[in-house]
Design an enzyme around this catalytic site. Structure first.
Site, PDB file in Angstrom:
ATOM      1  N   ASP A 160      57.594  30.957  75.054  1.00 60.86           N
ATOM      2  CA  ASP A 160      57.577  31.082  76.518  1.00 60.86           C
ATOM      3  C   ASP A 160      58.274  32.389  76.933  1.00 60.86           C
ATOM      4  OD1 ASP A 160      56.560  28.300  76.737  1.00 60.86           O
ATOM      5  OD2 ASP A 160      58.524  27.855  75.903  1.00 60.86           O
ATOM      6  N   HIS A 188      60.207  22.958  77.175  1.00 55.07           N
ATOM      7  CA  HIS A 188      58.973  23.645  76.761  1.00 55.07           C
ATOM      8  C   HIS A 188      57.800  22.804  77.259  1.00 55.07           C
ATOM      9  CE1 HIS A 188      55.883  25.765  74.638  1.00 55.07           C
ATOM     10  NE2 HIS A 188      55.515  24.652  74.038  1.00 55.07           N
TER      11      HIS A 188
END
Ligand SMILES: NC(=O)c1ccc[n+]([C@@H]2O[C@H](COP(=O)([O-])OP(=O)(O)OC[C@H]3O[C@@H](n4cnc5c(N)ncnc54)[C@H](O)[C@@H]3O)[C@@H](O)[C@H]2O)c1
Ligand SMILES: O=C(O)C[C@H](O)C(=O)O
Length: 329
Positions: A160, A188
């Site tokens: 990410d 996440h």
């Protein structure tokens, strides 16, 4: 002086991330160009043959740093003496599967693996959980390993982080190396919060350089948070090479440290910093020195960020409550 090889255990070794990861570990990119490694591959019994095929290809690559490969379907064997463990293998969500079913199925994987790490890994074990839901799978494994310091269990949000770097670089018309101090907060998942308010572009505040809150709220954040789904839609399979790359970055940073003046994002057990309840495995900005990470302290969190961090942390709390009610932690 000849160095003792580092034992690196990879679960889900026959999967697509495993295939993108193992060759890079064997070439020295995980730990450093002078660190020999033994690979321990853990797979489920039906996938052992495929893992053997990958091991044959590793042999055929003649990596000077690769000192041995062992393959097993027994976590007690695969984690024996492990110094680094990459928990990649997980149960994917299939059609009609409820969230509780997914957590339960993954509990069946991560609880015994956590126990095997507890009982057999080396004292300096470092664990990275990649398999989804990564933060909560890491929590399950950590809870099953009471003799291992909790902070050795981490979850991957580096993908990410890397995704956010590129999106921000494109918007600002720079390359990723111009950006520092970007942060992923939370889970996440689609609730994650990529934060540019403390980031710098060529030494200047990134939010001020961009100066476009509409882009931030309506473009940047959803693009980063939903990138995993966009990759699945485009490839027909979830991200593999970029996920393996992020796993390499995560462990390399954890072992070798962050650069002066910069930080990284890691999913780690909260110590209560920034109002994240203690024990939740949440992504934070961290610096790393001598193999030990520390949460960056003292950042001012504005209302825009606070609401988004809180939403992602709320989701983590709900996942923790769900696995607790299933008796997995
Ligand atoms: N955190 C992240 O940023 C991130 C990014 C991409 C993918 N992922 C996740 O990583 C996981 C793996 O992805 P993939 O594309 O390699 O999947 P994959 O299906 O190609 O491979 C998974 C492998 O794990 C193995 N496996 C299943 N149960 C196991 C067990 N108990 N022990 C050992 N191995 C086991 C399977 O046999 C399979 O070979 C998925 O959960 C995916 O959602 C996470
Ligand atoms: O495997 C997924 O569900 C997506 C993955 O976590 C990703 O971020 O690419």
């Amino acid at each position: 002086m000849t160095r003792t090889p580092v034992n690196v255990t990879v679960t889900g070794a026959a999967g697509q991330i495993g295939y993108a990861l193992l060759f890079r570990i064997a070439s020295g990119q995980l730990l450093g160009p002078d660190v020999p490694v033994n690979l321990r591959l853990l797979e489920i019994t039906p996938a052992l043959k495929a893992a053997e095929g990958t091991a044959m290809e590793l042999d055929d690559s003649a990596f000077p740093l690769l000192k041995g490969i062992e393959i097993s379907d027994d976590p007690n064997v695969a984690f024996d003496g492990a110094n680094v463990a990459l928990l990649v293998g997980a149960r994917p969500r299939t059609k009609g599967m409820e969230r509780g079913d997914l957590l339960e199925a993954n509990g069946g994987i991560f609880k015994p693996q956590g126990k095997a790490i507890n009982d057999h890994a080396a004292d300096d074990i470092k664990v990275l959980v990649v398999g989804n839901p990564a933060n909560t799978n890491a929590l399950i494994a950590q809870a099953a390993a009471p003799d291992v310091p909790a902070e050795r269990f981490t979850a991957m949000t580096r993908l990410d982080h890397n995704r956010a770097l590129t999106q921000l670089a494109k918007k600002a018309g720079v390359t990723v190396d111009a950006i520092k101090r970007l942060t992923i907060w939370g889970n996440h998942s689609a609730t994650q919060y990529p934060d540019i308010f403390h980031a710098e572009i060529n030494g200047k505040n990134a939010a001020e350089v961009v100066g476009d809150e509409k882009w931030l709220a309506e473009d940047f954040i959803p693009t980063v948070a939903k990138r995993g789904a966009a990759i699945i839609e485009a490839r027909g399979a979830s991200s593999a090479a970029s996920a393996a790359n992020a796993a390499i970055d995560h462990v390399y940073t954890w072992v070798n440290g962050t650069a002066e003046g910069d930080w990284a994002s890691m999913g780690i057990p909260s110590d209560g910093s920034y109002g994240v309840p203690e024990g939740l495995i949440s992504s934070f900005p961290v610096t790393v020195k001598d193999g030990v990470y520390s949460i960056v302290q003292g950042l001012e969190i504005n209302d825009f960020s606070r609401a988004r961090i809180d939403a992602s942390v709320k989701e983590l709390g709900e996942e923790r409550d769900a696995v607790r009610s299933l008796g997995l932690i």
